[in-house]
Motif scaffolding. Structure first.
Motif, PDB file in Angstrom:
ATOM      1  N   GLU A 257      -1.817  -7.338   3.511  1.00  0.00           N
ATOM      2  CA  GLU A 257      -0.562  -6.277   3.384  1.00  0.00           C
ATOM      3  C   GLU A 257      -0.034  -6.917   2.001  1.00  0.00           C
ATOM      4  O   GLU A 257       0.404  -7.822   1.708  1.00  0.00           O
ATOM      5  CB  GLU A 257       0.301  -6.478   4.287  1.00  0.00           C
ATOM      6  CG  GLU A 257       0.263  -5.629   5.422  1.00  0.00           C
ATOM      7  CD  GLU A 257       1.178  -5.801   6.540  1.00  0.00           C
ATOM      8  OE1 GLU A 257       2.523  -5.525   6.051  1.00  0.00           O
ATOM      9  OE2 GLU A 257       1.004  -6.210   7.605  1.00  0.00           O
ATOM     10  N   VAL A 258      -0.015  -5.837   1.050  1.00  0.00           N
ATOM     11  CA  VAL A 258       0.706  -5.908  -0.330  1.00  0.00           C
ATOM     12  C   VAL A 258       1.635  -4.911  -0.423  1.00  0.00           C
ATOM     13  O   VAL A 258       1.326  -3.673  -0.097  1.00  0.00           O
ATOM     14  CB  VAL A 258      -0.689  -5.971  -1.310  1.00  0.00           C
ATOM     15  CG1 VAL A 258       0.075  -6.425  -2.670  1.00  0.00           C
ATOM     16  CG2 VAL A 258      -1.729  -6.683  -0.896  1.00  0.00           C
ATOM     17  N   TYR A 259       2.834  -5.375  -1.170  1.00  0.00           N
ATOM     18  CA  TYR A 259       3.708  -4.449  -1.729  1.00  0.00           C
ATOM     19  C   TYR A 259       3.800  -4.817  -3.359  1.00  0.00           C
ATOM     20  O   TYR A 259       4.015  -6.083  -3.506  1.00  0.00           O
ATOM     21  CB  TYR A 259       5.148  -4.560  -1.025  1.00  0.00           C
ATOM     22  CG  TYR A 259       5.934  -3.417  -1.883  1.00  0.00           C
ATOM     23  CD1 TYR A 259       6.082  -2.368  -1.433  1.00  0.00           C
ATOM     24  CD2 TYR A 259       6.852  -4.098  -2.688  1.00  0.00           C
ATOM     25  CE1 TYR A 259       6.846  -1.432  -1.970  1.00  0.00           C
ATOM     26  CE2 TYR A 259       7.892  -3.269  -3.151  1.00  0.00           C
ATOM     27  CZ  TYR A 259       7.621  -1.889  -3.074  1.00  0.00           C
ATOM     28  OH  TYR A 259       8.462  -0.866  -3.628  1.00  0.00           O
TER      29      TYR A 259
ATOM     30  N   TYR B 196       2.786   0.146  -1.132  1.00  0.00           N
ATOM     31  CA  TYR B 196       2.456  -0.558   0.050  1.00  0.00           C
ATOM     32  C   TYR B 196       1.183  -0.260   0.678  1.00  0.00           C
ATOM     33  O   TYR B 196       0.735   0.878   1.065  1.00  0.00           O
ATOM     34  CB  TYR B 196       3.666  -0.276   1.094  1.00  0.00           C
ATOM     35  CG  TYR B 196       3.601  -0.952   2.397  1.00  0.00           C
ATOM     36  CD1 TYR B 196       3.210  -2.409   2.360  1.00  0.00           C
ATOM     37  CD2 TYR B 196       3.670  -0.135   3.505  1.00  0.00           C
ATOM     38  CE1 TYR B 196       3.099  -2.842   3.548  1.00  0.00           C
ATOM     39  CE2 TYR B 196       3.654  -1.157   4.696  1.00  0.00           C
ATOM     40  CZ  TYR B 196       3.501  -2.294   5.036  1.00  0.00           C
ATOM     41  OH  TYR B 196       3.465  -3.059   5.996  1.00  0.00           O
TER      42      TYR B 196
ATOM     43  N   ILE C 100      -1.897  -1.707   3.104  1.00  0.00           N
ATOM     44  CA  ILE C 100      -2.543  -2.351   4.365  1.00  0.00           C
ATOM     45  C   ILE C 100      -3.999  -2.251   4.123  1.00  0.00           C
ATOM     46  O   ILE C 100      -4.480  -1.146   4.477  1.00  0.00           O
ATOM     47  CB  ILE C 100      -1.913  -1.965   5.562  1.00  0.00           C
ATOM     48  CG1 ILE C 100      -0.395  -1.873   5.603  1.00  0.00           C
ATOM     49  CG2 ILE C 100      -2.417  -2.761   6.730  1.00  0.00           C
ATOM     50  CD1 ILE C 100       0.484  -1.470   6.683  1.00  0.00           C
TER      51      ILE C 100
ATOM     52  N   ARG D 274      -3.736   1.956   5.423  1.00  0.00           N
ATOM     53  CA  ARG D 274      -2.733   2.905   5.151  1.00  0.00           C
ATOM     54  C   ARG D 274      -2.207   2.396   3.644  1.00  0.00           C
ATOM     55  O   ARG D 274      -2.182   1.102   3.174  1.00  0.00           O
ATOM     56  CB  ARG D 274      -1.357   2.224   6.104  1.00  0.00           C
ATOM     57  CG  ARG D 274       0.156   2.713   5.647  1.00  0.00           C
ATOM     58  CD  ARG D 274       0.121   4.116   6.358  1.00  0.00           C
ATOM     59  NE  ARG D 274       1.552   4.505   6.441  1.00  0.00           N
ATOM     60  CZ  ARG D 274       1.991   5.660   5.607  1.00  0.00           C
ATOM     61  NH1 ARG D 274       1.060   6.101   4.818  1.00  0.00           N
ATOM     62  NH2 ARG D 274       3.347   6.075   5.788  1.00  0.00           N
TER      63      ARG D 274
ATOM     64  N   GLN E 101       0.930   3.564   1.149  1.00  0.00           N
ATOM     65  CA  GLN E 101       2.274   4.281   1.250  1.00  0.00           C
ATOM     66  C   GLN E 101       2.746   4.267  -0.407  1.00  0.00           C
ATOM     67  O   GLN E 101       2.587   2.949  -0.644  1.00  0.00           O
ATOM     68  CB  GLN E 101       3.340   3.773   2.226  1.00  0.00           C
ATOM     69  CG  GLN E 101       4.663   4.838   2.136  1.00  0.00           C
ATOM     70  CD  GLN E 101       5.794   4.161   3.029  1.00  0.00           C
ATOM     71  OE1 GLN E 101       5.729   3.204   3.613  1.00  0.00           O
ATOM     72  NE2 GLN E 101       6.661   5.096   3.429  1.00  0.00           N
TER      73      GLN E 101
ATOM     74  N   ARG F 112       5.851   4.287  -2.701  1.00  0.00           N
ATOM     75  CA  ARG F 112       7.374   4.356  -3.061  1.00  0.00           C
ATOM     76  C   ARG F 112       7.493   5.274  -4.134  1.00  0.00           C
ATOM     77  O   ARG F 112       7.490   4.891  -5.119  1.00  0.00           O
ATOM     78  CB  ARG F 112       8.132   3.067  -3.171  1.00  0.00           C
ATOM     79  CG  ARG F 112       9.419   3.314  -3.235  1.00  0.00           C
ATOM     80  CD  ARG F 112      10.185   2.123  -3.938  1.00  0.00           C
ATOM     81  NE  ARG F 112      11.827   2.178  -3.489  1.00  0.00           N
ATOM     82  CZ  ARG F 112      12.473   2.850  -4.325  1.00  0.00           C
ATOM     83  NH1 ARG F 112      12.290   3.547  -5.391  1.00  0.00           N
ATOM     84  NH2 ARG F 112      13.920   2.843  -3.959  1.00  0.00           N
TER      85      ARG F 112
END
Lengths: 447, 168
Positions: free
Chosen positions: A379-381, A394, A396, A405, A407, A409
């Motif tokens: 998982e990386v942001y 974001y 996954i 996933r 996302q 921002r």
């Protein structure tokens, strides 16, 4: 609605919270009107189409509901604002978004990582290279690639060019919405030069799809060097010419100061980022707070405003353009020697002649194109400072060849919520101005 | 402010509500119970030591295979004074996918919660105006759920096996 209302409203556009002269005391409850104009009992977070029509207080006994958009020229994009107006004063409003929703987050779940780059182009299409590189850096973080210093500096140059192009468009459009068309045409010849620079690097102009996971498609060409040197020499002068038209222009200043303000506290509560937040006086910038791509090597300042109004937003962007030029100059002067790509054969497509003549390159080419690449789960942001604020990814990964996933921002989507609060009590012409100075880009808004 | 001290500070106050925690690429990820999510986020916003006063991102994830934990709501918080990020996860079952809205803490959560509702059908209790935002109002399904395939279902060359997963 009476004719005179409109005339009074348009000339007296700063009379917020006071009762206009033409009105007789007997027709209106003064207290309740002031309360309404000061937005005390209007819950802007919860306003809906239903409660746009149930208020009782009016100036002339009538409210008008106006559709500002979806295809109004002043929205500069496809989004609708339903304004409830009393004369020319906005009592309440609601935005409808989603007209160009293209389901990018769903699309991304069925695309290999390198095919997601063209999707990111279409978020904020005024500064696509920043989106592209933010995405590349997210994937690089996930797969753990060491990026050569030269690539990082090259990225900084391209990203800052994109920021200049983005801010130029926003500020020149702010000029258009105050009635100054000249200030729209002049910067466009400069923006053209930036697009030519993109073209030298990746072949495209607007939706650039620039760079790759691990670096660039090719090194900067001799023409690029020539054009960049020329740009750095001529742009500051041309930019100051643009400033001469607006920055200290009395008409422009009177028109923009006090239009659509937001306090730092409210802006933070609305999760503002980027120039709009900095105009309210908060010096948050991802480039400094959590530096990426070697931004810590460069010397630049973060301009901040005081009032968070249209003029401050304009001035913050102006100063950021000057700082971007400073960053590009530093990065270009100190551009390190080395490779224009990281050594990641599993992700970076080999050159075509190697594919034809070299077995190993052919295997890698096949594996990348057919999506047989091993991707670690995780998982990386990761976020970058986009043209409008913190642009985050974001991601996954479950080890599949596509994200489980993803996302985005999108800074526009988040700060555009505050728009009704910012324009309540203003006139329609101020609403137009506020919208353009917030730099709401429909592509990023609707994703 | 390192991840251990953040975690121990939260554990001091909400020890029993923390289901699990891990660190992903430098960001502390904590799974918290749905019943207490609002209280924890409100406390994180107010607490002087942690000072997590900024909401960066809110969104959903669908895990159809994990029983009674089908939907995740992921909050990304950021403390600007202390400069660290924090990721909170709340898992809710598909029979009753609901969690308390945090719009009263962060106004910025308003549209992000509407978007999550629009995509996944997760109900945010106490949201002032929970309706679809990007899709049509009369849409009768939640498109980001995994059961809705993106591709045309008659195509045989695009099932999950070709995307590195073997669901069937």
């Amino acid at each position: 609605m009476k004719e005179e209302n409109i005339a009074v409203g348009s000339t007296d556009n700063k009379s917020e919270g006071t009762i206009p002269q033409f009105m007789s005391e007997s027709t209106v409850n003064k207290e309740s009107l002031e309360k309404l104009l000061n937005n005390e009992d209007n819950n802007t977070t919860g306003n809906s189409l239903a409660n746009l029509t149930d208020s009782k207080e009016t100036i002339d006994g009538k409210y008008a509901t106006i559709n500002f958009g979806p295809t109004h020229p002043a929205t500069h994009g496809i989004f609708q604002n339903i304004l409830k107006v009393d004369g020319e004063k906005i009592i309440s409003s609601e935005q409808t978004v989603g007209y160009i929703h293209r389901a990018f987050e769903k699309l991304a779940e069925r695309r290999p990582y390198n095919q997601i780059t063209p999707i990111t182009d279409r978020l904020n299409y005024c500064s696509s290279p920043i989106n592209n590189m933010g995405w590349h850096m997210t994937v690089e973080k996930l797969i753990g690639v060491e990026i050569p210093k030269r690539v990082q500096y090259m990225r900084v140059i391209i990203m800052e060019l994109a920021r200049i192009a983005d801010h130029l468009i926003c500020n020149s459009v702010t000029g258009v919405d105050t009635g100054a068309l000249t200030s729209f045409f002049y910067p466009f010849s400069e923006r053209e030069k930036i697009y030519e620079l993109y073209e030298e690097v990746c072949g495209a102009r607007l939706t650039t799809n620039i760079g790759r996971i691990g670096g660039f498609e090719r090194d900067f060409s001799p023409t690029f060097h020539e054009k960049l040197k020329n740009f750095l020499k001529t742009f500051p002068k041309a930019f100051e010419e643009f400033n001469g038209m607006l920055e200290r222009n009395r008409i422009f200043m009177d028109r923009t100061r006090g239009a659509g303000p937001i306090s730092a506290e409210r802006a933070l509560n609305y999760s503002f980022t980027g120039p709009n937040l900095r105009a309210a006086g908060v010096d948050y910038d991802v480039r400094v707070m959590q530096p990426y791509s070697s931004y810590e090597d460069f010397d630049f300042i973060i301009p901040v405003g005081v009032n968070g109004d249209t003029y401050d937003r304009f001035m913050v962007r102006q100063e950021e353009v000057r700082q971007s030029i400073k960053i590009i100059e530093q990065a270009y002067k100190n551009l390190p020697e080395g490779s224009y790509k990281a050594d990641v054969p599993e992700f970076y497509l080999p050159p075509k002649e190697d594919v034809y003549n070299n077995m190993e390159a052919l295997i890698y080419h096949f594996k990348i194109v057919m999506g047989e690449t091993e991707i670690p789960a995780g998982e990386v942001y990761h976020s970058v400072e986009g043209g409008n604020g913190e642009l985050g990814y974001y991601l996954i990964s479950d080890g599949g060849r596509t994200p489980y996933r993803l996302q985005f921002r999108r800074p526009c989507f988040i700060y555009y919520q505050a728009y009704p609060e910012m324009i309540t009590g203003m006139t329609i012409s101020d609403a137009v101005l506020t919208l353009s100075s917030m730099n709401v880009i429909a592509g990023e808004l609707d994703a | 402010m390192n991840n251990e001290s953040i975690l121990s500070r939260i554990q001091e106050h909400f020890g029993s509500e923390i289901i699990s925690s891990e660190v992903n690429f430098g960001i502390l990820t904590i799974e918290i119970s749905a019943a207490k999510s609002f209280e924890i986020i409100e406390w994180l916003n107010k607490d002087e030591i942690l000072d997590c006063s900024y909401l960066t991102l809110l969104g959903g994830v669908h895990y159809p295979e994990s029983l009674n934990r089908e939907f995740a709501i992921v909050y990304h918080l950021h403390s600007w004074r202390k400069n660290y990020r924090l990721r909170l996860k709340v898992f809710v079952p598909s029979e009753n996918p609901s969690v308390r809205s945090i719009v009263s803490i962060y106004n910025g959560a308003n549209w992000m919660e509407r978007e999550t509702f629009d995509f996944y059908g997760i109900i945010f209790e106490g949201h002032p105006n929970l309706k679809r935002i990007l899709n049509m109002d009369d849409m009768d399904y939640f498109p980001m759920r995994k059961e809705y395939a993106l591709e045309d279902e008659t195509r045989e060359d695009k099932d999950d096996r070709f995307f590195g997963r073997s669901s069937n």
